[in-house]
Design a protein around this motif. Sequence first.
Motif, PDB file in Angstrom:
ATOM      1  N   ARG A 127      15.833  -2.170   6.103  1.00 47.91           N
ATOM      2  CA  ARG A 127      16.931  -1.210   5.968  1.00 47.91           C
ATOM      3  C   ARG A 127      16.975  -0.632   4.564  1.00 47.91           C
ATOM      4  O   ARG A 127      17.472   0.473   4.348  1.00 47.91           O
ATOM      5  N   ALA A 128      16.474  -1.406   3.587  1.00 46.42           N
ATOM      6  CA  ALA A 128      16.462  -0.948   2.190  1.00 46.42           C
ATOM      7  C   ALA A 128      15.288  -1.586   1.472  1.00 46.42           C
ATOM      8  O   ALA A 128      14.819  -2.670   1.844  1.00 46.42           O
ATOM      9  N   VAL A 129      14.809  -0.903   0.430  1.00 52.76           N
ATOM     10  CA  VAL A 129      13.690  -1.390  -0.366  1.00 52.76           C
ATOM     11  C   VAL A 129      14.071  -1.328  -1.842  1.00 52.76           C
ATOM     12  O   VAL A 129      14.665  -0.343  -2.306  1.00 52.76           O
ATOM     13  N   ILE A 130      13.736  -2.374  -2.572  1.00 54.94           N
ATOM     14  CA  ILE A 130      13.855  -2.381  -4.025  1.00 54.94           C
ATOM     15  C   ILE A 130      12.444  -2.411  -4.593  1.00 54.94           C
ATOM     16  O   ILE A 130      11.682  -3.347  -4.340  1.00 54.94           O
ATOM     17  N   SER A 131      12.082  -1.394  -5.353  1.00 54.99           N
ATOM     18  CA  SER A 131      10.779  -1.362  -6.019  1.00 54.99           C
ATOM     19  C   SER A 131      10.951  -1.932  -7.418  1.00 54.99           C
ATOM     20  O   SER A 131      11.736  -1.416  -8.214  1.00 54.99           O
ATOM     21  N   ALA A 132      10.215  -2.999  -7.705  1.00 55.71           N
ATOM     22  CA  ALA A 132      10.338  -3.693  -8.995  1.00 55.71           C
ATOM     23  C   ALA A 132       8.954  -4.048  -9.519  1.00 55.71           C
ATOM     24  O   ALA A 132       8.699  -5.174  -9.933  1.00 55.71           O
ATOM     25  N   THR A 133       8.061  -3.079  -9.504  1.00 56.48           N
ATOM     26  CA  THR A 133       6.660  -3.317  -9.856  1.00 56.48           C
ATOM     27  C   THR A 133       6.369  -3.170 -11.344  1.00 56.48           C
ATOM     28  O   THR A 133       5.262  -3.476 -11.782  1.00 56.48           O
ATOM     29  N   GLY A 134       7.322  -2.676 -12.121  1.00 53.46           N
ATOM     30  CA  GLY A 134       7.148  -2.599 -13.568  1.00 53.46           C
ATOM     31  C   GLY A 134       6.137  -1.559 -14.015  1.00 53.46           C
ATOM     32  O   GLY A 134       5.855  -0.587 -13.312  1.00 53.46           O
ATOM     33  N   PRO A 136      18.234   7.371  -0.348  1.00 50.40           N
ATOM     34  CA  PRO A 136      19.278   6.407  -0.720  1.00 50.40           C
ATOM     35  C   PRO A 136      18.990   4.977  -0.292  1.00 50.40           C
ATOM     36  O   PRO A 136      19.682   4.057  -0.735  1.00 50.40           O
ATOM     37  N   ARG A 137      17.977   4.768   0.527  1.00 52.74           N
ATOM     38  CA  ARG A 137      17.621   3.401   0.932  1.00 52.74           C
ATOM     39  C   ARG A 137      16.666   2.742  -0.058  1.00 52.74           C
ATOM     40  O   ARG A 137      16.309   1.577   0.109  1.00 52.74           O
ATOM     41  N   LEU A 138      16.275   3.488  -1.078  1.00 50.48           N
ATOM     42  CA  LEU A 138      15.331   2.986  -2.074  1.00 50.48           C
ATOM     43  C   LEU A 138      16.011   2.824  -3.424  1.00 50.48           C
ATOM     44  O   LEU A 138      16.691   3.733  -3.904  1.00 50.48           O
ATOM     45  N   HIS A 139      15.816   1.668  -4.059  1.00 50.51           N
ATOM     46  CA  HIS A 139      16.289   1.433  -5.414  1.00 50.51           C
ATOM     47  C   HIS A 139      15.103   1.069  -6.297  1.00 50.51           C
ATOM     48  O   HIS A 139      14.162   0.397  -5.863  1.00 50.51           O
ATOM     49  N   LEU A 140      15.142   1.544  -7.548  1.00 50.92           N
ATOM     50  CA  LEU A 140      14.095   1.244  -8.525  1.00 50.92           C
ATOM     51  C   LEU A 140      14.695   0.396  -9.631  1.00 50.92           C
ATOM     52  O   LEU A 140      15.742   0.744 -10.196  1.00 50.92           O
ATOM     53  N   LEU A 141      14.024  -0.696  -9.948  1.00 49.85           N
ATOM     54  CA  LEU A 141      14.606  -1.675 -10.855  1.00 49.85           C
ATOM     55  C   LEU A 141      13.575  -2.154 -11.879  1.00 49.85           C
ATOM     56  O   LEU A 141      12.468  -2.538 -11.525  1.00 49.85           O
ATOM     57  N   LEU A 189       4.963   4.315  -3.668  1.00 52.25           N
ATOM     58  CA  LEU A 189       6.069   5.154  -3.191  1.00 52.25           C
ATOM     59  C   LEU A 189       5.642   6.596  -2.938  1.00 52.25           C
ATOM     60  O   LEU A 189       6.472   7.427  -2.553  1.00 52.25           O
ATOM     61  N   ALA A 190       4.376   6.900  -3.119  1.00 55.02           N
ATOM     62  CA  ALA A 190       3.885   8.272  -2.952  1.00 55.02           C
ATOM     63  C   ALA A 190       4.195   8.869  -1.580  1.00 55.02           C
ATOM     64  O   ALA A 190       4.530  10.060  -1.486  1.00 55.02           O
ATOM     65  N   PRO A 191       4.117   8.109  -0.474  1.00 59.27           N
ATOM     66  CA  PRO A 191       4.419   8.710   0.830  1.00 59.27           C
ATOM     67  C   PRO A 191       5.837   9.280   0.952  1.00 59.27           C
ATOM     68  O   PRO A 191       6.088  10.138   1.797  1.00 59.27           O
ATOM     69  N   LEU A 192       6.749   8.829   0.097  1.00 55.38           N
ATOM     70  CA  LEU A 192       8.135   9.319   0.146  1.00 55.38           C
ATOM     71  C   LEU A 192       8.292  10.651  -0.569  1.00 55.38           C
ATOM     72  O   LEU A 192       9.333  11.307  -0.436  1.00 55.38           O
ATOM     73  N   GLN A 193       7.292  11.039  -1.360  1.00 55.73           N
ATOM     74  CA  GLN A 193       7.283  12.331  -2.063  1.00 55.73           C
ATOM     75  C   GLN A 193       8.563  12.549  -2.884  1.00 55.73           C
ATOM     76  O   GLN A 193       9.265  13.545  -2.733  1.00 55.73           O
ATOM     77  N   LEU A 194       8.815  11.640  -3.790  1.00 56.91           N
ATOM     78  CA  LEU A 194      10.043  11.664  -4.583  1.00 56.91           C
ATOM     79  C   LEU A 194       9.813  11.952  -6.062  1.00 56.91           C
ATOM     80  O   LEU A 194      10.776  12.207  -6.787  1.00 56.91           O
ATOM     81  N   ARG A 195       8.574  11.925  -6.514  1.00 59.19           N
ATOM     82  CA  ARG A 195       8.339  12.017  -7.952  1.00 59.19           C
ATOM     83  C   ARG A 195       8.508  13.436  -8.464  1.00 59.19           C
ATOM     84  O   ARG A 195       8.102  14.405  -7.829  1.00 59.19           O
ATOM     85  N   GLY A 196       9.139  13.532  -9.642  1.00 60.01           N
ATOM     86  CA  GLY A 196       9.378  14.810 -10.280  1.00 60.01           C
ATOM     87  C   GLY A 196       8.211  15.210 -11.153  1.00 60.01           C
ATOM     88  O   GLY A 196       7.181  14.534 -11.204  1.00 60.01           O
ATOM     89  N   ILE A 200       0.821  -1.206   0.000  1.00 58.20           N
ATOM     90  CA  ILE A 200       0.000   0.000   0.000  1.00 58.20           C
ATOM     91  C   ILE A 200       0.855   1.256   0.000  1.00 58.20           C
ATOM     92  O   ILE A 200       0.562   2.233  -0.686  1.00 58.20           O
ATOM     93  N   GLY A 201       1.945   1.255   0.790  1.00 55.70           N
ATOM     94  CA  GLY A 201       2.778   2.446   0.857  1.00 55.70           C
ATOM     95  C   GLY A 201       4.104   2.171   1.538  1.00 55.70           C
ATOM     96  O   GLY A 201       4.214   1.279   2.381  1.00 55.70           O
ATOM     97  N   VAL A 202       5.117   2.936   1.137  1.00 53.52           N
ATOM     98  CA  VAL A 202       6.447   2.870   1.758  1.00 53.52           C
ATOM     99  C   VAL A 202       6.682   4.201   2.468  1.00 53.52           C
ATOM    100  O   VAL A 202       6.525   5.267   1.862  1.00 53.52           O
ATOM    101  N   HIS A 203       7.084   4.130   3.740  1.00 54.57           N
ATOM    102  CA  HIS A 203       7.230   5.324   4.565  1.00 54.57           C
ATOM    103  C   HIS A 203       8.609   5.351   5.218  1.00 54.57           C
ATOM    104  O   HIS A 203       9.188   4.302   5.524  1.00 54.57           O
ATOM    105  N   ARG A 204       9.116   6.545   5.454  1.00 53.09           N
ATOM    106  CA  ARG A 204      10.323   6.698   6.257  1.00 53.09           C
ATOM    107  C   ARG A 204       9.965   6.462   7.721  1.00 53.09           C
ATOM    108  O   ARG A 204       8.948   6.947   8.213  1.00 53.09           O
ATOM    109  N   ASP A 205      10.817   5.711   8.412  1.00 51.16           N
ATOM    110  CA  ASP A 205      10.557   5.396   9.816  1.00 51.16           C
ATOM    111  C   ASP A 205      11.896   5.275  10.541  1.00 51.16           C
ATOM    112  O   ASP A 205      12.398   4.186  10.790  1.00 51.16           O
TER     113      ASP A 205
END
Length: 351
Positions: A123-130, A314-319, A291-298, A102-107
């Motif tokens: 400690r780290a997340v890889i988003s690979a949802t395509g 830096p704890r998030l990677h997109l693949l 990933l919307a809760p992280l507010q990273l989209r340009g 549902i969502g990824v949050h900083r904690d």
Amino acid sequence: MTRTSQVVVIGGGQAGLAAGYHLRRLGLDFAILDAQTTPGGAWQHAWDSLHLFSPAAYSSLPGRLMPAQTGQTYPDAEHVVEYLTDYEKRYELPVERSVRVIGVHRDGACLRVETDSGTWQARAVISATGTWWRPFLPAVPGRAVFEGRQLHTVAYTRPQDFAGRRVVVVGGGNSGAQIAADLAHDTQLTWVTQRPPRLLADHIDGRALFDAATARRRALDAGHTDTGGVTSLGDIVAVPPVREARDRGLLTARPMFSRLHPAGVEWADGTRAEADAIIWCTGFRPTLSHLAPLQLRGPRGHIATTGTRAVGEPRLHLLGYGDWTGPASATLIGVGRPAREATLEIADLVA
């Protein structure tokens, strides 16, 4: 209950499995969360006639060659699903289904991954949802008034569903060309493209495309002139069904129409074509709502990255989303290298 893991991978398709392979080799504790009920990622939802652009040996994830499919130079989607299912079992990858993130949050020192079946701390997340889960439909005037059937690539299954009907296929990429070729024999087909379609030379397949994408990325990283990559070669791989329809004169594209009307489509000069169905082969957008809760989209919807690592987290990677997360990373053969680079960075982070 909250569960913990060094790394959480979101998505159990080809990109998620490639990440899992490298995480396993590095000895990290990880979990792969997949919303699907069965293995195979988006491939299990592809249309019946879909084939890869490359032979099996050149369509493999790291560590395990895809076996050849009997009687097929270019394996079909069902064969890919079987390969991904075997790959997951062979490397005992810890995939949990059916889990929707549902969502990824900083904690604090961790990222909190909220799902429909509980919470994870990582400690780290890889988003690979395509991208398959977010089809794109262009805002064409009159789309709401058309009285026939409208569907996107994701909903197309087989040509028999349209036999004898008047069908407009919109899109000049590989999906548009393959579906147009699929329908060219038993329907009244109108193929429409934004610009004249550019078929690659018959001898060029996914191997050459991967090499071109890799050469482009190396040139850009070194500060050299943009080589143009895959787009410099063409837009459409001439797989056998496309080649056959082309050689029989069944793949003649018309320019994009200007609007829809209740019975079909209309061009700027007033020319009309009636249609029973319109198939929008108009691409996809990255599936990033979790990933919307992280507010990273340009402003263009992408998340700024250095390689696969998110600039703002830096704890998030997109693949696996396309060239912006690694050359040809949305392909089977191309995702292995950025997956390895992402997991090495994560290993340093959690050390």
